[in-house]
Design a protein around this motif. Structure first.
Motif, PDB file in Angstrom:
ATOM      1  N   PHE A 612       0.749  -1.095  -0.011  1.00  0.00           N
ATOM      2  CA  PHE A 612       0.203  -0.239  -0.009  1.00  0.00           C
ATOM      3  C   PHE A 612       1.023   1.389  -0.121  1.00  0.00           C
ATOM      4  N   VAL A 613       0.297   2.349  -0.468  1.00  0.00           N
ATOM      5  CA  VAL A 613       1.018   3.506  -0.610  1.00  0.00           C
ATOM      6  C   VAL A 613       0.264   4.406   0.153  1.00  0.00           C
ATOM      7  N   THR A 614       0.827   5.143   1.198  1.00  0.00           N
ATOM      8  CA  THR A 614       0.224   6.052   2.050  1.00  0.00           C
ATOM      9  C   THR A 614       0.100   7.485   1.375  1.00  0.00           C
ATOM     10  N   ILE A 615      -1.020   8.204   1.653  1.00  0.00           N
ATOM     11  CA  ILE A 615      -1.088   9.595   0.938  1.00  0.00           C
ATOM     12  C   ILE A 615      -1.432  10.337   2.153  1.00  0.00           C
ATOM     13  N   GLN A 616      -0.563  11.326   2.141  1.00  0.00           N
ATOM     14  CA  GLN A 616      -0.602  12.382   3.412  1.00  0.00           C
ATOM     15  C   GLN A 616      -1.836  13.438   3.206  1.00  0.00           C
ATOM     16  N   ALA A 617      -2.209  13.970   4.302  1.00  0.00           N
ATOM     17  CA  ALA A 617      -3.573  14.858   4.362  1.00  0.00           C
ATOM     18  C   ALA A 617      -3.342  15.826   3.348  1.00  0.00           C
ATOM     19  N   ASP A 618      -2.033  16.433   2.950  1.00  0.00           N
ATOM     20  CA  ASP A 618      -2.158  17.394   1.662  1.00  0.00           C
ATOM     21  C   ASP A 618      -2.239  16.690   0.317  1.00  0.00           C
ATOM     22  N   GLY A 619      -2.279  15.397   0.301  1.00  0.00           N
ATOM     23  CA  GLY A 619      -2.275  14.748  -1.073  1.00  0.00           C
ATOM     24  C   GLY A 619      -0.748  14.286  -1.582  1.00  0.00           C
ATOM     25  N   THR A 620      -0.021  14.492  -0.759  1.00  0.00           N
ATOM     26  CA  THR A 620       1.286  13.774  -1.184  1.00  0.00           C
ATOM     27  C   THR A 620       1.499  12.380  -0.800  1.00  0.00           C
ATOM     28  N   PRO A 621       2.204  11.537  -1.851  1.00  0.00           N
ATOM     29  CA  PRO A 621       2.068  10.111  -1.390  1.00  0.00           C
ATOM     30  C   PRO A 621       3.540  10.224  -0.836  1.00  0.00           C
ATOM     31  N   ASP A 622       3.656   8.995   0.216  1.00  0.00           N
ATOM     32  CA  ASP A 622       4.760   8.802   0.825  1.00  0.00           C
ATOM     33  C   ASP A 622       5.830   8.007  -0.087  1.00  0.00           C
ATOM     34  N   ALA A 623       7.121   7.928   0.414  1.00  0.00           N
ATOM     35  CA  ALA A 623       8.102   7.254  -0.072  1.00  0.00           C
ATOM     36  C   ALA A 623       7.597   5.642   0.189  1.00  0.00           C
ATOM     37  N   VAL A 624       8.243   4.839  -0.731  1.00  0.00           N
ATOM     38  CA  VAL A 624       7.705   3.272  -0.626  1.00  0.00           C
ATOM     39  C   VAL A 624       9.104   2.338  -0.565  1.00  0.00           C
ATOM     40  N   PRO A 625       9.247   1.286   0.207  1.00  0.00           N
ATOM     41  CA  PRO A 625      10.328   0.529   0.084  1.00  0.00           C
ATOM     42  C   PRO A 625      10.493   0.025  -1.286  1.00  0.00           C
ATOM     43  N   ALA A 626      11.609  -0.616  -1.822  1.00  0.00           N
ATOM     44  CA  ALA A 626      12.032  -1.399  -3.035  1.00  0.00           C
ATOM     45  C   ALA A 626      11.231  -2.270  -3.139  1.00  0.00           C
ATOM     46  N   GLY A 627      10.628  -2.357  -4.368  1.00  0.00           N
ATOM     47  CA  GLY A 627       9.832  -3.648  -4.904  1.00  0.00           C
ATOM     48  C   GLY A 627       8.514  -3.280  -4.738  1.00  0.00           C
ATOM     49  N   VAL A 628       7.912  -2.233  -4.036  1.00  0.00           N
ATOM     50  CA  VAL A 628       6.587  -2.032  -3.985  1.00  0.00           C
ATOM     51  C   VAL A 628       5.902  -1.318  -5.299  1.00  0.00           C
ATOM     52  N   ILE A 629       6.557  -0.406  -5.827  1.00  0.00           N
ATOM     53  CA  ILE A 629       6.024   0.240  -7.158  1.00  0.00           C
ATOM     54  C   ILE A 629       6.973   0.380  -8.021  1.00  0.00           C
ATOM     55  N   GLY A 630       6.380   0.090  -9.276  1.00  0.00           N
ATOM     56  CA  GLY A 630       7.585  -0.064 -10.416  1.00  0.00           C
ATOM     57  C   GLY A 630       8.040   1.291 -10.804  1.00  0.00           C
ATOM     58  N   PRO A 655       8.722  10.024  -4.318  1.00  0.00           N
ATOM     59  CA  PRO A 655       7.866  10.696  -5.331  1.00  0.00           C
ATOM     60  C   PRO A 655       8.188  12.055  -5.841  1.00  0.00           C
ATOM     61  N   SER A 656       7.984  12.332  -6.966  1.00  0.00           N
ATOM     62  CA  SER A 656       8.412  13.662  -7.576  1.00  0.00           C
ATOM     63  C   SER A 656       7.263  14.245  -8.111  1.00  0.00           C
ATOM     64  N   PHE A 657       7.103  15.679  -7.772  1.00  0.00           N
ATOM     65  CA  PHE A 657       5.921  16.471  -8.088  1.00  0.00           C
ATOM     66  C   PHE A 657       5.959  16.158  -9.836  1.00  0.00           C
ATOM     67  N   ALA A 658       4.778  16.142 -10.539  1.00  0.00           N
ATOM     68  CA  ALA A 658       4.906  16.026 -11.923  1.00  0.00           C
ATOM     69  C   ALA A 658       3.995  17.295 -12.366  1.00  0.00           C
ATOM     70  N   TRP A 659       2.908  17.371 -11.991  1.00  0.00           N
ATOM     71  CA  TRP A 659       1.876  18.297 -12.411  1.00  0.00           C
ATOM     72  C   TRP A 659       0.753  18.485 -11.367  1.00  0.00           C
ATOM     73  N   GLU A 660      -0.164  19.566 -11.708  1.00  0.00           N
ATOM     74  CA  GLU A 660      -1.007  19.977 -10.721  1.00  0.00           C
ATOM     75  C   GLU A 660      -2.529  20.690 -11.691  1.00  0.00           C
ATOM     76  N   PHE A 661      -3.431  20.124 -11.645  1.00  0.00           N
ATOM     77  CA  PHE A 661      -4.604  20.704 -12.358  1.00  0.00           C
ATOM     78  C   PHE A 661      -5.586  21.267 -11.199  1.00  0.00           C
ATOM     79  N   SER A 662      -5.766  22.614 -11.692  1.00  0.00           N
ATOM     80  CA  SER A 662      -6.969  23.600 -10.902  1.00  0.00           C
ATOM     81  C   SER A 662      -7.910  23.917 -11.781  1.00  0.00           C
ATOM     82  N   PRO A 663      -9.239  23.646 -11.586  1.00  0.00           N
ATOM     83  CA  PRO A 663     -10.284  24.143 -12.350  1.00  0.00           C
ATOM     84  C   PRO A 663     -10.438  25.604 -12.485  1.00  0.00           C
ATOM     85  N   GLN A 664     -11.299  26.346 -13.386  1.00  0.00           N
ATOM     86  CA  GLN A 664     -11.703  27.622 -13.144  1.00  0.00           C
ATOM     87  C   GLN A 664     -11.935  28.123 -11.816  1.00  0.00           C
TER      88      GLN A 664
END
Length: 977
Positions: A612-630, A655-664
């Protein structure tokens, strides 16, 4: 990817198939199943009642927690009629009221500010009265000359109003305003007066109950008196019992510590204070009061005490003249859970006691046991355990005054409803299925027992292997009688095509893939498994979460993988169950996972433990051990503000930030949608009538975002690329009623959504459209690589491409249709290879139906303002009309009334033509099979196997008879020539 020639053939051949999703008469009620539910019955709104004075049998009435009013036949548990009183109401109302007077043929309900009278026999509406405020009390008079009249207490603009309504018409007889400023509690009645009970605040004291006495004929206020409750009555829930329609209605309450019981005869000022006897100092969990609801019954009542380990009761008699209550006798303490219920025969009162060990009947006049029956515990495949009883209602019958029979309707703590006659269970209603919050399909595991047994025998010596085989054959003999018994049914069924008589208790896969398992989670913390191949039977159910009263289990999703179901709960540790047994699977969370925070599972995890990957309250995913995610994996999350954020695990564990989408500005994201996990594409292009091809815009990385602006009454649709965050397509609708559902579904290269809006309103006038006429719309958008035929777009000449770069924008074609009713949920059918054209599955609350809309009817390529050309006709297109009526043949629920649907899930079967579909939600549970273009790969029940065999036999006989004749003729012909 398929070659273009195969894709063209598949797409072209499907244009000649009629798109009709009808249910044939011989398939209805056979391939589908429907749990007609009411919801968990409430204690104060469930009772036995004769629907008319001429009826000798009673029906079982209830107003459930889902505010479904219904009548149930006590003989078989079938619903005689029902009405959903909350269907068209957005507000969350109290539990509601339900009253009936013995000998009257109507039942009266009140929910919100509306009072309805229903025919007790068939559930037809007799009359309705819309009050000015919320109903806080309901009573039906038993006074001669005004029998059946309804007394209603409402609150509007800070004023309490008591109204009397005529029994036959519901017209107002009188209305009295009580300008006390008190908090309303209830309304009660005796043979002479009406009592309005409220809570008021005297100086320097807490809330105390106060009576306002009204004349039953004129409604004039006669008197007003207060009781000193020492401030322990803080709300309506503080009262254990508020008597109604009795010779001496009573009011009972207690202190928060359960030290003293206080009893008052309504209308009097005397309070009887009784010390609660709890010598063992057991922690009392609850106290319940049971009294007859008939006005002619003796003024006797029972007080039931339930502790954590035992229960007992006390019976009281009321002296009407002095207005006092005196304890008559005690019922002994018994270990475990138990419940009591009150019944009447003429004026006599009886109390029924249901425990784990027995059912007993006692008269209110004496403590002697009139009848006793040992309990017959039947768990019904763990669906219900009648030892966990929450409350009950009973009906007592006596033939000669000395022998008795009792039938009790038991509401279990898990929500199910069971009726027992004396002590024998008669039927069970799975009302715990009402309130499903998540569901997922699971495949039945392939049987591997024989292979394992043979492997054991191959590794033993000859003698051990022989003994093991003999034991295995002896075990197999237990199924031999059932196999022999089913031989006639199998033979007859092979000719008639009817397999309904073939009973197979073993849960195993069938040849067509129709038999599957559905794992569902309910709002009360219960998880169940539904057998889709056995008419929706529940074969296991367990309580995995203790949900407090008045709250719901916040399940976000259910995922099934490797015969295990993972239930994700917002802010809690995930729960993993075996799909075939319901056994909880223990596991250890990964290093980054923490209970109490949002988690999501990682599919195809390379580690042996659950990932499992933990998501923080601000929407940021935590680091994961080796072999958990490709590597090069993108995770999309939500910010607390609602913005959509993309994160990339590119080679590292952080995880590294890639993009963020906000509506109008002013918009809030309402929903996110992706393509289904199983969404095969059989053709990469759409074959046109002139043999050209429009290539589809296909990508697994697309996200459909729905954003709404409540202030501007607008809805915006955004199509994002989840890898780069690029906006590929956007559109906006104005004048939208954002309080109504805006469902959507997304598959292949198209998406469909529905909303309630003005179809002719320009976008620029969106701010001033609240008073414009509106209509329900269904909108479809198809995406293609290019607007030109036989063109793959900018990437056509590229030898390779990367999803990390900006993608070319798709060519979008859209069409909107006005539909006759609103849609609350949308999804699509799913087949194994994706060859069968898809259909849109839509739930229509106003029709209480599930419909299947063939996708070609929504095609945005239908010609506008002209008839189709021969090439377009060959493609299956026809002239565009803005109105799209729901063809009755599209209703896959046919005559069934399916109410309260909040979700629909589909899955493929082994038959390419057919999808398995289940609809679930607040109330009902419905399952069926849908074939958008007909079951072209299976034989229907109309196919006569007997005629086929007869034809073959006749041909064989004819050949045998005519063969020698023909041979003789040939020989004779040779001699004559």
């Amino acid at each position: 990817m398929r070659p273009p020639s195969v894709a063209l053939f598949v797409s072209f051949s499907c244009t000649f198939i009629p798109f009709v999703a009808s249910v044939f008469a011989d398939e209805a009620y056979r391939i589908d199943y429907h749990h007609v539910l009411l919801g968990t019955p409430q204690r104060d709104t469930t009772f036995f009642h004769r629907p008319s004075t001429s009826s000798k049998a009673s029906l079982l009435y209830t107003l459930s927690e889902k505010l479904v009013l219904g009548a149930v036949n006590p003989k078989d548990g079938a619903v005689v009629w029902r009405q959903w009183l909350k269907q068209d109401q957005k507000e969350d109302y109290d539990k509601g009221y339900l009253k009936a007077l013995d000998g009257e043929d109507i039942v009266v309900s009140a929910v919100g500010n509306t009072v309805n009278a229903w025919d007790a026999a068939d559930g037809k509406l007799v009359w309705a009265w819309p009050g000015e405020g919320a109903v806080n009390g309901l009573e039906v008079l038993a006074v001669e000359g005004m029998k059946g009249d309804v007394i209603v207490a409402t609150e509007a603009a800070g004023k309490n109003i008591v109204t009397r309504l005529g029994a036959s018409s519901g017209k107002v007889v009188w209305a009295t305003t009580i300008a006390s400023g008190d908090t309303p509690v209830a309304v009660s009645a005796s043979s002479t007066n009406i009592y309005f009970l409220s809570l008021h605040t005297p100086p320097l004291l807490g809330l105390n109950p106060r009576y306002t006495t009204l004349d039953v004929v004129s409604g004039k206020q006669i008197a007003q008196a207060s009781l000193n409750a020492d401030g322990v009555t803080t709300s309506k829930d503080s009262f254990l019992y508020i008597g109604t329609n009795a010779a001496a209605p009573i009011l009972v309450w207690t202190d928060p510590a359960f030290k003293q019981l206080r009893i008052n005869v309504i209308g009097g000022k005397h309070i009887n204070s009784v010390n609660i006897m709890n010598k063992e100092k057991e922690g009392i969990e609850s106290i319940a009061v049971h009294a007859p609801r008939a006005s002619t019954a003796q003024p006797h009542f029972l007080v039931h005490y339930q502790t954590t380990v035992s229960h007992w009761a006390e019976v009281y008699h009321v002296d009407i003249a002095s207005g006092s209550a005196k304890k008559a006798y005690d019922l002994p303490k018994i270990g475990g859970l138990g419940t009591f219920s009150a019944s009447t025969i003429d004026a006599k009162v009886y109390f029924t006691r249901n425990t784990e060990s027995e059912v007993s009947l006692t008269s209110s006049a004496s403590h002697g046991i009139l009848s006793r029956w040992p309990s017959q515990t039947k768990s019904n495949a763990a669906v219900a355990d009648i030892r966990e009883i929450a409350h009950a209602v009973s009906e007592v019958v006596s033939k000669d005054g000395s022998s008795f029979s009792v039938r009790s309707a038991l509401t279990l703590r898990n929500g199910n409803w069971v009726l027992v006659r004396n002590s024998d269970p008669v039927w069970i209603r799975p009302e715990s299925l009402a309130g499903v919050v998540a569901a997922a399909w699971a495949e039945i595991p392939v049987e591997e027992d024989l292979a394992k047994e043979l492997a054991v025998e191959s590794h033993n010596n000859i003698l051990s292997a022989y003994i093991h085989r003999v034991k295995r054959h002896v075990r197999d003999l237990k199924d031999f009688p059932a196999w022999i018994q089913n031989i006639p049914s199998r033979i007859i069924g092979s000719f008639t095509g009817d397999s309904s008589g073939i009973q197979d208790a073993t849960l195993r896969r069938d040849s067509f893939g129709f038999r599957k398992v559905l794992i569902v989670a309910t709002e009360k913390g219960r998880v169940m498994a539904i057998d889709a191949g056995a008419q929706g039977a529940i074969f296991w159910g367990i309580d995995v979460a203790d949900i407090p009263l008045g709250t719901k289990w916040n399940v976000t999703s259910i995922g099934v993988e490797n015969d295990q179901a993972t239930i994700l709960v917002d802010g809690e540790r995930p729960i993993i169950l075996e799909t075939m047994t319901g056994k909880i699977v223990p596991y250890e969370l990964t290093d980054s996972s923490e209970a109490g925070r949002s988690l999501f599972p990682v599919p195809a995890c390379s580690r042996s433990s659950r990932c499992f990957v933990t998501i923080q309250a601000d929407g940021t995913p935590d680091a994961v051990p080796a072999g958990v995610i490709g590597k090069s994996t993108t995770v999309v999350t939500r910010r607390p503000s609602g913005n959509v954020v993309g994160w990339t695990y590119s080679g590292g564990l952080e995880p590294s930030f890639a993009w963020e989408f906000s509506p109008q500005p002013g918009e809030q994201i309402q929903s996110l949608l992706t393509r289904p996990r199983h969404d095969p594409v059989a053709s990469i292009g759409r074959a046109l009538g002139d043999r050209n091809v429009l290539y589809k815009y296909l990508s697994q990385n697309l996200i459909l975002v729905t954003a709404v602006s409540v202030a501007a009454s607008t809805v915006s649709i955004y199509l994002l690329d989840s890898i780069t965050g690029q906006i590929l397509y956007t559109t906006s609708h104005s004048g939208v009623d954002t309080s109504k559902p805006i469902p959507a579904t997304f598959s292949e290269n198209w998406f469909v959504y529905s909303l309630f809006s003005d179809p002719t309103l320009p976008v620029s006038a969106a701010a001033n459209t609240t008073s414009s006429p509106k209509a329900n719309q269904l909108i479809i958008t198809e995406l293609y690589e290019s607007s030109l035929v036989n063109d793959r777009g900018p990437l056509a000449s590229a030898t390779n491409s990367s999803s990390l770069t900006l993608l070319p924008l798709p060519h979008a074609l859209s069409a909107a249709y006005v539909i006759p009713a609103g849609i609350s949920h949308l999804t699509t059918t799913s087949t194994l290879q994706g060859i069968t054209p898809r259909a849109i599955l839509a739930t229509v609350p106003s029709l209480s139906a599930l419909i299947s809309i063939p996708l070609p009817f929504l095609s945005p390529r239908r010609p506008v303002g002209r008839d189709p050309t021969p090439a377009e006709q060959e493609e299956g297109l026809f002239r565009y009309l803005p109105q799209l009526d729901f063809n009755p043949q599209w209703t896959v629920s046919h005559k069934r009334e399916v109410i309260g649907v909040q979700g629909v899930v589909s899955c493929p079967t082994k038959m390419e033509s057919t999808s398995a579909v289940v609809a679930w939600g607040q109330v009902d549970f419905f399952g069926t099979r849908v074939s958008p273009i007909g079951a072209f790969d299976t034989l229907g029940r109309g196919f006569s196997r007997l005629q086929l065999v007869g034809t073959v036999v006749a041909l064989g006989v004819g050949t045998a008879v005519l063969g020698p004749m023909v041979k003789r003729k040939q020989i004779n012909g040779m001699w004559t020539t």
